[in-house]
Structure formats: structure tokens, C-alpha cells
Design an enzyme around this catalytic site. Structure first.
Site, PDB file in Angstrom:
ATOM      1  N   ASP A 187       0.852  -1.183   0.000  1.00  0.00           N
ATOM      2  CA  ASP A 187       0.000   0.000   0.000  1.00  0.00           C
ATOM      3  C   ASP A 187       0.890   1.236   0.000  1.00  0.00           C
ATOM      4  O   ASP A 187       1.841   1.314   0.787  1.00  0.00           O
ATOM      5  CB  ASP A 187      -0.877  -0.007   1.265  1.00  0.00           C
ATOM      6  CG  ASP A 187      -2.059   0.946   1.196  1.00  0.00           C
ATOM      7  OD1 ASP A 187      -1.925   2.001   0.554  1.00  0.00           O
ATOM      8  OD2 ASP A 187      -3.094   0.645   1.805  1.00  0.00           O
ATOM      9  N   ARG A 198      -0.580   4.454   0.039  1.00  0.00           N
ATOM     10  CA  ARG A 198      -1.406   5.609   0.372  1.00  0.00           C
ATOM     11  C   ARG A 198      -0.813   6.417   1.524  1.00  0.00           C
ATOM     12  O   ARG A 198      -1.002   7.621   1.604  1.00  0.00           O
ATOM     13  CB  ARG A 198      -2.825   5.158   0.725  1.00  0.00           C
ATOM     14  CG  ARG A 198      -3.626   4.747  -0.479  1.00  0.00           C
ATOM     15  CD  ARG A 198      -4.967   4.190  -0.087  1.00  0.00           C
ATOM     16  NE  ARG A 198      -4.836   2.915   0.617  1.00  0.00           N
ATOM     17  CZ  ARG A 198      -5.864   2.216   1.069  1.00  0.00           C
ATOM     18  NH1 ARG A 198      -7.098   2.678   0.897  1.00  0.00           N
ATOM     19  NH2 ARG A 198      -5.683   1.065   1.670  1.00  0.00           N
TER      20      ARG A 198
END
Length: 417
Positions: free
Chosen positions: A330, A332
Site C-alpha cells: 500500500d 497511500r
């Protein structure tokens, strides 16, 4: 390929004049007075006015370049900001002058035509990085909630035709590099070097202009939808229902059933409407971070890898297949996400519609209290998204829904989540 010898060749190392050559004073991030803080100027028409790295409009700056190259846009065009002021007054709030609270948004970005009016009149090309307007949103899931009498129109928040009345805010990213570096627990030098190298050297000022501390990155921004009176966001006594949502085009727009993104988003909107109708306020913050900020191409490659692996798609290999393709599960990185909440003056979220511990930890770690976390109802989870939910729960999502104590901000700076 030959070049016309009559065509002049201009080679610039940077888009700025020599160090210290700007006609504007340096930006003093965190100053409580906007004039003392100074405007953010990323103009491409007057190099002497530039005091940041990059240009406005994020990734859309490339479309501006295409328009200029095609001759459909004059390079010297300056925006006429007449009647573009925000429809709602937001701030200033104390967080605007607390430099470490907001490092990725220009707090004054919505009111440049007001607070920098004299500089604009003097010919300075200052552009808003935030816009605030009124709108209606119309989603079939809300009309379904009305049909099942979970929601009832009130003529103010929810209209008879199923439209919800919102205040809508568009925000472009504006990064104060020293603060971003501290937020991620790295040195500013290392951050600048990584940004320079991983963009193929697009912004040489990152490594040649240490006097320029503000960067306008070529990435998507975020949109905020407010249900009810926006002024109530800063009042901790008014119940706030909120969701911070990361973009998923396939689900949010086209209804793909491999994930819970749109169901959770529409569930949050329903909760926000209900909360606003009960005297509170609702907030949905929507960030452009497609495919966990890995991009849609990578996301679709991962979909193929998950479906084609021996034994089929499975929860135990859900994150592994992403890491095999992208090198990371991930990207983000929720460290910057709470900035928009601080810009809105939020100090307490009564009901957070999210099961993500990364989002929860980032919000609480930034000094905002969270009273309750709201999971997605089981009946809203598509059949094909069960693998995603099982994988996330096994990875520790939503392990603690109890009251959260707000920690000291100084103790959480730079923490990697």
C-alpha cells in the site's frame, strides 16, 4: 532528426531565477497572518514571481501545457477571480497557524483574492488552490434508503427527489517540504532527493534550491463533501459523522463488485445525511489515490494475479500478490490525510465510518479524538469482495472500536504508520 537553425534554443536548469532572485518574500509557513505567511505563487508566466517548486493544478498542469502548445490557451492568461469567492466561510482556525498540523494544504488557498488583493492588483499571478461551492449530489443508494424508510427527506439536507444538499470543497496539494519530511520521519534532504530521482529529475529545484520550501506536486488532490452547516465542523460539541475515502474508480463510479469501496462510500453518505438531519454535521473527504496510490494499471495486474494463482483468489495471499507486483502492499501512507481535517477545524469525530486502523491511527495520532468507529454492514459486502474483507480483518483491520484517547501531537510526529 534535423533542427531548424533559425529556432532559438533556450536551456534552463530550473524554472526559477538565481537563488534569492524572486521578487516575492519567502513563504513563512505557519504564520498566523496571511501577509506575513506570503502567497503561494507557482505561475509559469513570470519567473521572478515564482516562490515555489512546481505549478498549480497538479497533474492537470500537463493539460495546460498541451493547450498552450496547441495554441488554444495564451500563456499570459490570468484567471479572472471575480465572483469566485467561497460560498461558505471556513476558518481561519487555530490549526492554520500551527505549522506541524497542516503540511500538505495551503490554509489560505481558498481566499487568495481577499487576503492577497493588493498583490493581485499589483500584477502578481496568485491562484487559488482551494475552491468552495454549493451542490446537490444524487445517488441511487440514497433513493433506496428513502424507499426503505431509512432516510426521510427534510427539505434542507435531503430533498424530496433524493438529492442531498452539500457544501463541496476542491483542494490541490501544497506541500511544505520540511513539515512533510518530519511527518514521515525522514530528513528533508533525503525526501528532496527521492522526489527528484523518482520523478526522473522533473524538478531540479528540489536539489538545487534549498531556499524554496514549498512544492506543488503533480498529483491528484481531494474533494470534501459537507452535509449540514460547515461551521459546525470546528465545534466539538456538535456530533460529527465522517469518512475519509480513497479513490476507487472501478467501484466508486462503475460499481465493480471485487471490493467494498462504493458500498462503504454510499453507506457513509447515508450516515452523514442522517447525522446532519439529527442536528449534527457530516463530512466525506475523497482523495485521489487510485489503487492504494499504486495506480489503476497496477491494480488490474494484481486482480489478474489474484484470480489466476493456484487455488484461486484467497485471503491469505491477498496482500502478497499486491506486493509481488508493486513491491509494496500500500502506498497511500495516511500521514498526510488528517491535514484536511485540521484545515476544517475538526478536533473531534464522534462517528468515524471506517474500519481501517491506518486511517484511525493517523487521525488520532494527529491530535483528533475519535469516539466511535462504524463498520460496513455485512449485507452491503458484495460476494466477490468477501476475500478482501477476510484479508483485511486477518491483517488487523478494525481490531479496536473503543473510545480513543487523543495523544500528544509532539509524541506522534514523524511516526510511520
Amino acid at each position: 532528426m534535423s533542427q531548424d537553425s533559425s529556432t532559438p534554443r533556450h536551456i534552463r536548469l530550473t524554472s526559477h531565477p538565481v537563488q534569492g532572485g524572486s521578487s516575492l518574500p519567502p513563504i513563512r509557513w505557519g504564520a498566523s497572518d496571511p501577509i506575513e505567511r506570503g502567497p503561494v505563487v507557482g505561475t509559469t508566466t513570470n519567473r521572478l514571481q515564482r516562490n515555489v517548486i512546481g505549478t498549480h493544478s497538479g497533474s492537470y498542469g500537463i493539460y495546460r501545457a498541451l493547450a498552450v502548445a496547441a495554441g488554444s490557451l495564451q500563456r499570459q492568461h490570468r484567471a479572472d477571480l471575480t465572483d469566485t469567492a467561497p460560498t461558505d466561510q471556513l476558518g481561519p482556525y487555530p490549526q492554520w497557524s500551527q505549522a506541524e498540523r497542516i503540511v500538505s494544504i495551503d490554509p489560505w488557498g481558498a481566499v487568495v483574492s481577499d487576503v492577497f488583493s493588493k498583490l493581485l492588483e499589483a500584477g502578481c499571478d496568485i491562484r487559488p488552490s482551494i475552491a468552495v461551492t454549493k451542490a446537490h449530489i444524487d445517488m441511487p443508494e440514497i433513493r433506496t434508503a428513502m424507499a426503505f424508510q431509512r432516510l426521510t427527506p427534510d427539505g434542507a439536507v435531503l430533498l424530496d427527489n433524493g438529492s442531498a444538499v452539500v457544501t463541496k470543497v476542491a483542494i490541490e496539494p501544497v506541500w511544505w517540504l520540511p513539515g512533510v519530511a518530519r511527518r514521515f520521519g525522514v530528513s528533508e534532504t533525503d525526501l528532496r532527493r527521492a522526489l527528484f530521482e523518482e520523478t526522473g529529475g522533473m524538478y531540479p529545484e528540489l536539489v538545487t534550491r534549498s531556499d524554496l520550501e514549498v512544492f506543488l506536486p503533480p498529483i491528484g488532490g481531494q474533494t470534501v463533501y459537507i452535509f449540514g452547516d460547515p461551521r459546525h465542523l470546528a465545534d466539538s460539541s456538535v456530533p460529527l459523522t465522517a469518512r475519509v475515502h480513497d479513490e476507487c474508480n472501478g467501484s466508486d463510479v462503475f460499481g465493480s463488485d471485487i471490493c467494498t469501496c462504493r458500498p462503504y462510500l454510499t453507506h457513509a453518505i447515508e450516515e452523514c445525511i442522517r447525522g446532519a438531519q439529527q442536528g449534527g454535521v457530516g463530512l466525506v473527504s475523497y482523495s485521489r489515490k487510485e489503487g492504494r496510490a499504486l495506480g489503476e494499471v497496477t491494480k488490474f495486474l494484481v486482480y489478474n494475479a489474484r484470480k489466476r494463482q493456484v487455488g484461486g483468489d484467497s485471503a491469505d495471499k491477498y496482500f502478497l500478490r499486491t506486493e509481488c507486483v508493486a513491491g509494496v502492499q500500500d502506498m497511500r501512507f495516511q500521514e498526510l490525510m488528517p491535514d484536511v481535517l485540521h484545515w476544517l477545524g475538526v478536533t473531534r469525530i464522534h462517528r468515524l465510518v471506517s474500519m481501517s486502523n491506518l486511517k484511525f491511527d493517523a487521525i488520532v495520532g494527529s491530535g483528533i479524538a475519535v469516539d466511535e468507529r462504524i463498520p460496513i454492514p455485512d449485507e452491503l459486502i458484495p460476494a466477490d469482495a468477501q476475500v478482501e474483507m477476510q484479508a483485511k480483518m486477518a491483517a488487523g483491520y478494525f481490531t479496536d472500536g473503543s473510545l480513543a484517547q487523543t495523544p500528544d501531537l509532539e509524541q506522534t510526529k514523524g511516526r510511520s504508520l
